[in-house]
Design an enzyme around this catalytic site. Sequence first.
Site, short mmCIF file in Angstrom:
data_model
loop_
_atom_site.label_atom_id
_atom_site.label_comp_id
_atom_site.label_asym_id
_atom_site.label_seq_id
_atom_site.Cartn_x
_atom_site.Cartn_y
_atom_site.Cartn_z
N GLN A 176 28.79 54.25 42.75
CA GLN A 176 29.30 55.62 42.86
C GLN A 176 29.98 55.89 44.20
O GLN A 176 30.62 56.93 44.36
CB GLN A 176 28.17 56.62 42.63
CG GLN A 176 27.54 56.56 41.25
CD GLN A 176 28.48 56.99 40.14
OE1 GLN A 176 29.51 57.60 40.39
NE2 GLN A 176 28.12 56.67 38.90
N HIS A 198 34.85 50.72 35.86
CA HIS A 198 35.13 51.89 35.02
C HIS A 198 34.75 53.21 35.65
O HIS A 198 35.06 54.27 35.10
CB HIS A 198 34.46 51.74 33.65
CG HIS A 198 32.97 51.88 33.65
ND1 HIS A 198 32.13 50.87 34.05
CD2 HIS A 198 32.18 52.92 33.29
CE1 HIS A 198 30.88 51.28 33.92
NE2 HIS A 198 30.89 52.51 33.47
N THR A 234 33.13 32.31 30.55
CA THR A 234 34.57 32.31 30.79
C THR A 234 34.99 33.62 31.46
O THR A 234 34.60 34.70 31.04
CB THR A 234 35.32 32.17 29.45
OG1 THR A 234 34.91 30.95 28.83
CG2 THR A 234 36.82 32.14 29.67
N CYS A 321 23.16 55.95 31.16
CA CYS A 321 22.28 54.93 30.61
C CYS A 321 21.00 55.52 30.05
O CYS A 321 20.23 54.84 29.38
CB CYS A 321 21.94 53.89 31.68
SG CYS A 321 23.39 52.92 32.16
#
Length: 378
Positions: A176, A198, A234, A321
């Site tokens: 944050q 994000h 990957t 969350c």
Amino acid sequence: MATVSERDYFDHAAGAPLVEVARAAMDAVWRLPGNPSSLHTAGRSARRLLEESRETLAGCLGAHPTEIVFTSGGTEANNLALLGASSRPGRPRLAIGATEHPSVTGVIERLPGRVDVLAVDRDGRLQTSGLDVITERTALVSTMLVNNETGVAQPLEQVLAAARAADAWTHTDAVQAFGHLPLDFADLGVDAMTVTAHKLGGPVGIGALVVRRDLALAAPGFGGGQERKVRSGTAMVALAVGFAAAARAAVGDRETEAARLGVLRERLAAGITDSIVDVMVNGTAPVSPAVLNVTFTGCRADDLLLMLDAAGLDCSTGSACTAGVHQPSEVLLAMGRSEAEASSSLRFSFGPTTDDAAIDRLMAALPQAVARARAAAL
């Protein structure tokens, strides 16, 4: 109900809208073939894009490119730090702040009996009297730089001093803070730091654990060890490119944008306290300019959230969350709030799409929504 395009979004701390520079950067590479671990031309091209993104992100964070470990997001980065340190020989214990993100507090259940929780005061800052639990048996101390629910900034100096005295590693969740407060890994002095894309307008699905070059974390998983042998899998090249573009834009605009958001935050806080009785702002300065947490006494937070939602205003009851599960905020409980207070608080968080008009619309709807929510709670 308002359509998405007609809504005002006050939940940037959960996930910010993708910024155009990140979208454009990813559009340019999505269709390119090549695994960055392959030796052929396509693979080398993918590797070049990945490493250029790593260098850009490192530059934005005051870190060396070799210190950037790309992850799937902040949760995985926090997990890697905690679990990667938990096997340090002769150091079976971890210490964490009481108001951490669930991706940190979850280690209490994962490693029962091995985690010391550092208490906080009513403002959400660590109580220095509790730092004596950091000893030569402590592997790592983890505490947030900016709290995800209240925006409270955590001074790290005393925590760092206590950890250094015990030769314990230090980690901070700076998710944050990135893009809103000055952030320099080298100057901060921690051993590891978590960031994610994000929250600052980058793509969902990529973050990073910044790890000091001479620190060797154990890998909780196994595979090819592509990311400094700490994380396997990957690499997500297009997401890394988008992350780098969003980070560069956020850091470049940080001072101007932080000042702008700070004015909006103070305006909203003053508007709420002036026009609605029995409210309390949670957290005192220093705080992030992008987060405002308010207790509306006598409301159920979920009721108030849904009334604002119906009015075209998106906000949150706390961490994304844990949102959606009706329960008091663990962060506010740790700060000494009652269950009733911790169950009647909303978080408003701001970003590039937040402006004066959005604050006006929120303030126009909020008093009536609070009155209705209080009536529903009787």
